[in-house]
Design an enzyme around this catalytic site. Structure first.
Site, PDB file in Angstrom:
ATOM      1  N   TYR A   1      -7.534  14.613  -8.718  1.00  0.00           N
ATOM      2  CA  TYR A   1      -6.676  13.974  -9.712  1.00  0.00           C
ATOM      3  C   TYR A   1      -5.880  15.014 -10.487  1.00  0.00           C
ATOM      4  CZ  TYR A   1      -5.362  10.639 -13.388  1.00  0.00           C
ATOM      5  OH  TYR A   1      -4.669   9.835 -14.266  1.00  0.00           O
TER       6      TYR A   1
ATOM      7  N   LYS B   1      -1.751  15.513 -10.650  1.00  0.00           N
ATOM      8  CA  LYS B   1      -0.969  15.403 -11.877  1.00  0.00           C
ATOM      9  C   LYS B   1      -0.224  16.699 -12.200  1.00  0.00           C
ATOM     10  CE  LYS B   1      -2.031  11.142 -12.517  1.00  0.00           C
ATOM     11  NZ  LYS B   1      -1.024  10.083 -12.298  1.00  0.00           N
TER      12      LYS B   1
ATOM     13  N   ASP C   1       0.875  -1.168   0.000  1.00  0.00           N
ATOM     14  CA  ASP C   1       0.000   0.000   0.000  1.00  0.00           C
ATOM     15  C   ASP C   1       0.914   1.221   0.000  1.00  0.00           C
ATOM     16  OD1 ASP C   1      -1.657   2.166   0.535  1.00  0.00           O
ATOM     17  OD2 ASP C   1      -2.924   1.070   1.938  1.00  0.00           O
TER      18      ASP C   1
END
Length: 316
Positions: free
Chosen positions: A156, A160, A64
């Site tokens: 997200y 990025k 993980d």
């Protein structure tokens, strides 16, 4: 001579396709992901593509990436088994849909922790070994969304964009170590299960907007980076056009991106609010492909009318 390749996020999508691609080349693999059962499946797939070999050397390490010390333990396991690491590929990522102010803070934070901070952790661990060895290649998977934005994907997109800045900075710092390389592969839309696996607080299931590439295409770009390292590779026919529109015509881009996202980036299928695989893996949903490519004709049905309506509202 075969290389020792660590693939982080090997249980699904691009990471799973990348593991297969390196297996086809005869490289020794260290595969990491959260789901133990899925890792066993990927190991069997890698053994199958290398069936002509008497001994396929694949180590699986349940990992993980958000747990402190997990990436260091992964590197130690690779070194214990093979004595060195030549390539470190980080593809682990999760996604969440929802308006920023309606997305639970814990979900936003976990997406950033997985998509940005764990990637930074991979770079940190890999560089520690590669600088000592004098050579090595780190490959990260970014996204075209590291250069543009899209509504309902704030966590997200933030991750990025952060990854893009991190990579550029570290590349500058590596100028004194020419044999240690850091590459960033930026796909556009890819047919992987990440969209179905995403947390969703928007009420509609997400999907990759067309044109959609297969994950094997991205995997080939990743493998090619080992032989021909480049600072950044774009995989997607519209990536350059999207980046140009975002930069040169920001007002037009902002008018169109919302309607296009609703028409092409979201399906008509409703869903209740849920955390997806952000905190816990869902082995049943993990695969190389997400099943989106056969639906391209349906996806293309609505965009023209959506763009037209947006322009009429803008000009009206």
């Amino acid at each position: 001579m075969s290389r020792v390749v660590v693939v982080v996020g090997a249980s699904s999508g691009i990471g799973r396709a990348t593991a297969r691609a390196f297996a086809e080349r005869g490289d020794r693999l260290v595969l990491a992901a959260r789901a133990t059962t899925t890792l066993a499946e990927v190991r069997a797939e890698c053994a199958e593509v290398r069936a002509e070999c008497a001994d396929v050397d694949v180590l699986t390490v349940p990992t993980d990436v958000t747990v402190p010390g997990a990436l260091e333990a992964l590197a130690d396991a690779a070194l214990d088994r093979f004595g060195r690491i030549d390539v470190w590929v980080h593809t682990a990522a999760v996604m969440a849909y929802g308006r920023f102010d309606e997305l639970p803070e814990r979900v936003f934070d976990q997406v950033v922790r997985t998509d940005l901070l764990s990637a930074a952790g991979s770079v940190r661990v890999a560089l520690r070994h590669f600088r000592a060895a004098g050579a090595g290649t780190v490959i990260l998977t970014g996204s075209v969304l590291g250069h543009i934005t899209a509504p309902y994907m704030s966590a997200y997109v933030a991750s990025k964009w952060g990854l893009q800045g991190l990579v550029r900075t570290v590349q500058q710092e590596l100028r004194d170590s020419p044999q240690v390389r850091l590459c960033l592969v930026n796909p556009g839309s890819v047919d992987t299960p990440v969209y179905q696996q995403a947390a969703n607080y928007l009420g509609r299931i997400g999907r990759p907007p067309p044109p959609v590439a297969g994950p094997q295409r991205v995997a080939r770009a990743i493998v090619d980076c080992v032989d021909r390292p480049r600072r950044e590779i774009s995989v997607g026919r519209l990536n350059v056009l999207l980046r140009a529109g975002f930069t040169v015509l920001p007002g037009v881009y902002d008018v169109l991106v919302g309607p296009l996202m609703r028409a092409m980036g979201l399906s008509g299928r409703p869903t209740v609010a849920h955390d997806g695989s952000v905190f816990t893996p869902n082995p049943a949903g993990e695969a190389v492909r997400g099943g989106h490519l056969p639906d391209l004709r349906q996806l293309l049905a609505g965009p023209a009318s959506a763009v037209g309506a947006a322009l009429r509202r803008r000009l009206g």
